[in-house]
Design an enzyme around this catalytic site. Structure first.
Site, PDB file in Angstrom:
ATOM      1  N   ASP A 230      23.638  -8.511  31.742  1.00 44.10           N
ATOM      2  CA  ASP A 230      24.000  -9.793  32.254  1.00 44.10           C
ATOM      3  C   ASP A 230      23.768  -9.711  34.046  1.00 44.10           C
ATOM      4  O   ASP A 230      24.523  -9.160  34.539  1.00 44.10           O
ATOM      5  CB  ASP A 230      25.442 -10.276  32.156  1.00 44.10           C
ATOM      6  CG  ASP A 230      25.817 -11.500  32.993  1.00 44.10           C
ATOM      7  OD1 ASP A 230      24.997 -12.424  32.940  1.00 44.10           O
ATOM      8  OD2 ASP A 230      26.994 -11.767  32.852  1.00 44.10           O
ATOM      9  N   LYS A 237      24.438 -12.287  40.186  1.00 37.67           N
ATOM     10  CA  LYS A 237      25.401 -11.283  40.417  1.00 37.67           C
ATOM     11  C   LYS A 237      25.104 -10.277  41.799  1.00 37.67           C
ATOM     12  O   LYS A 237      24.065 -10.274  41.624  1.00 37.67           O
ATOM     13  CB  LYS A 237      25.716 -10.239  39.233  1.00 37.67           C
ATOM     14  CG  LYS A 237      26.626 -11.065  37.995  1.00 37.67           C
ATOM     15  CD  LYS A 237      26.756  -9.808  36.983  1.00 37.67           C
ATOM     16  CE  LYS A 237      27.287 -10.484  35.600  1.00 37.67           C
ATOM     17  NZ  LYS A 237      29.092 -10.900  36.042  1.00 37.67           N
ATOM     18  N   ARG A 311      30.848 -17.322  27.044  1.00 41.37           N
ATOM     19  CA  ARG A 311      31.609 -18.605  26.434  1.00 41.37           C
ATOM     20  C   ARG A 311      30.473 -19.288  25.745  1.00 41.37           C
ATOM     21  O   ARG A 311      30.685 -20.150  24.735  1.00 41.37           O
ATOM     22  CB  ARG A 311      32.469 -19.177  27.216  1.00 41.37           C
ATOM     23  CG  ARG A 311      32.070 -20.009  28.336  1.00 41.37           C
ATOM     24  CD  ARG A 311      33.022 -20.305  29.429  1.00 41.37           C
ATOM     25  NE  ARG A 311      33.125 -19.040  29.931  1.00 41.37           N
ATOM     26  CZ  ARG A 311      34.235 -18.991  31.529  1.00 41.37           C
ATOM     27  NH1 ARG A 311      34.722 -20.109  31.529  1.00 41.37           N
ATOM     28  NH2 ARG A 311      34.269 -17.753  31.776  1.00 41.37           N
TER      29      ARG A 311
END
Length: 457
Positions: A230, A237, A311
């Site tokens: 990710d 990030k 999600r």
């Protein structure tokens, strides 16, 4: 394996297991030379401590090992790497450990992730009489070790395709059906959210499936978040935030480990495992903040932040799972940093619509030293994930209640009458403890298995 299920050899060095409460009585019954040696070394039966007791010829006569309690799941975990290499057996003069505990704790105490850096030495070997309980302990240890290996493997060697191969191998071992839907085929098959998150990566996204069991048995469906790396996507990030993101498929690894145990122990269920597997990458075709995605269920999701991708892929998998109307649906996911802020690394967050079930699971987790903690599906917060231009948005309006917001998002894809557990876990040990080295970890595996056995046995 560091545990051998066989009649212990007479030449194997005995390990006398003691706890603080019983130490004085054990010392009184010991030979005077042993008693003086233990007193001289300051042995107090502290948990995870041990003393080598010498024989007259200088060899090791026996080992005294301290434990918290005879049934503690990590009772012997400090020994395999601390004791000299060789064969050991449990002494009848010490506490009697359950065979499952002895086998599992010793085997996991020997665990090392050695794919790239071989261990400096072999662990000590424990010989245990063969029994069903000891075999169960080794099954648990094998499943936990496999979860750790998957999470510890760098993303370069554990992408969506490699994760699928891991599921395929487990399926072949247990006679289960394996299939996967890959790349643009996800769009035709009705998984647009999984495709949207994973389309920017050079390694194609996919939905991985495993099916096993008698169709006459109750349907148990497990869903695991399989984000193999990710970056955060376009909402990239920070370097520190990205450093351990190989572990973002920890939910998938734990779901696979639980499926492995369900099949190995022959639970009377019809098992389905669903893993949406992607890499959240950055490219010209990456999904964007502000995009609206029509999901499998028909709900439209606005993307508030591309780093809340877990999600988004789970919603398609949960909708697919719900179509079969299972008896029980469990999803496991390394979903939110908010859960870690609230509960820390060692306590996965449990979301469940039924309070009695949640309390049962919390109590069971505490008893098994494999904890999880109940958090609320607080419906009054749902307004925080409602969008002006779509049905819902994948981020809340602010930083508060982040784990709850994520759980509420998932709940919108699970029919109200369907029994459902959502576990937001860390899948990682920041620091080492006996039997639990720093790195990838299986969390709630033993607790969920024990609860499933209660439900279906």
């Amino acid at each position: 394996m560091s545990v051998q299920l066989k009649k212990p050899a007479a030449s194997a060095i005995p390990v006398r297991v003691v706890d603080r409460a019983g130490l004085a009585a054990r010392l009184d019954a010991a030979p005077a030379a042993t008693r003086r040696w233990l007193e001289a070394t300051g042995f107090s039966a502290a948990p995870d401590s041990h003393v080598l007791v010498p024989a007259a010829d200088g060899a090791i006569a026996e080992v005294w090992a301290g434990v918290r309690a005879a049934d503690h799941p990590w009772a012997l975990a400090a020994l395999p790497r601390a004791l000299p290499e060789g064969r050991y057996r449990l002494s009848p003069d010490g506490l009697e450990l359950p065979a499952e505990v002895a086998a599992m704790s010793w085997e996991l105490g020997a665990y090392r992730f050695d794919l790239y850096k071989p261990a400096a030495r072999a662990p000590a070997t424990l010989q245990l009489p063969k029994s069903a309980a000891a075999q169960r302990g080794l099954l648990l240890a094998a499943a936990i070790a496999s979860v750790r290996d998957l999470v510890n493997t760098p993303a370069e060697h554990m992408g969506p395709a490699e994760l699928a191969e891991a599921v395929k191998l487990v399926a072949e071992q247990h006679g289960a059906e394996f299939r996967q839907t890959v790349g643009d085929a996800l769009l035709k098959a009705g998984f647009p959210a999984i495709h949207a998150v994973g389309r920017a990566a050079t390694r194609a996204p996919r939905l991985i499936e495993l099916h096993w069991g008698d169709p006459k048995h109750p349907q148990l469906t497990l869903v695991g978040k399989g984000v193999c790396f990710d970056t955060g996507g376009l909402d990239i990030k920070s370097p520190d935030g990205m450093r351990q993101m190989k572990k973002d498929m920890g939910g998938a690894a734990n779901a696979l480990g639980l499926a492995q145990l369900v099949m190995a122990l022959g639970l009377p269920v019809r098992l389905t495992l669903l893993i949406p597997a992607v890499e959240n990458a950055i490219a010209g075709n990456a999904y964007r903040p502000g995009d609206v995605i029509r999901t499998r269920s028909g709900l439209h999701v606005e993307i508030g932040n591309t780093d809340a991708e877990g999600r988004v892929i789970l919603c398609d998998a949960l909708a697919c799972a719900a179509e079969a109307q299972p008896d029980l649906l469990i999803d496991l996911a390394t979903l939110t940093g908010a859960a870690r802020v609230a509960l820390g690394a060692q306590l996965p967050a449990l979301f469940c619509r039924d309070t009695a079930t949640a309390r049962e699971l919390v109590d069971l987790g505490l008893a098994l030293h494999d904890p999880l903690w109940h958090m609320p599906l607080w419906r009054d917060y749902h307004g925080g994930i409602e969008s002006e231009i779509a049905d819902i948005v994948n981020t809340g309006r602010g930083p508060q209640a982040g784990a709850i917001n994520a759980a509420l998002f998932l709940e919108d894809f699970v029919p109200p009458a369907l029994p459902w557990l959502h576990v937001d876990l860390y899948a990682w040990n920041d620091t080492a403890r006996p039997g639990r080295p720093a790195g990838g970890e299986a969390q709630t595996l033993r607790t969920l298995l024990a609860w499933l056995e209660r439900r279906y046995r």
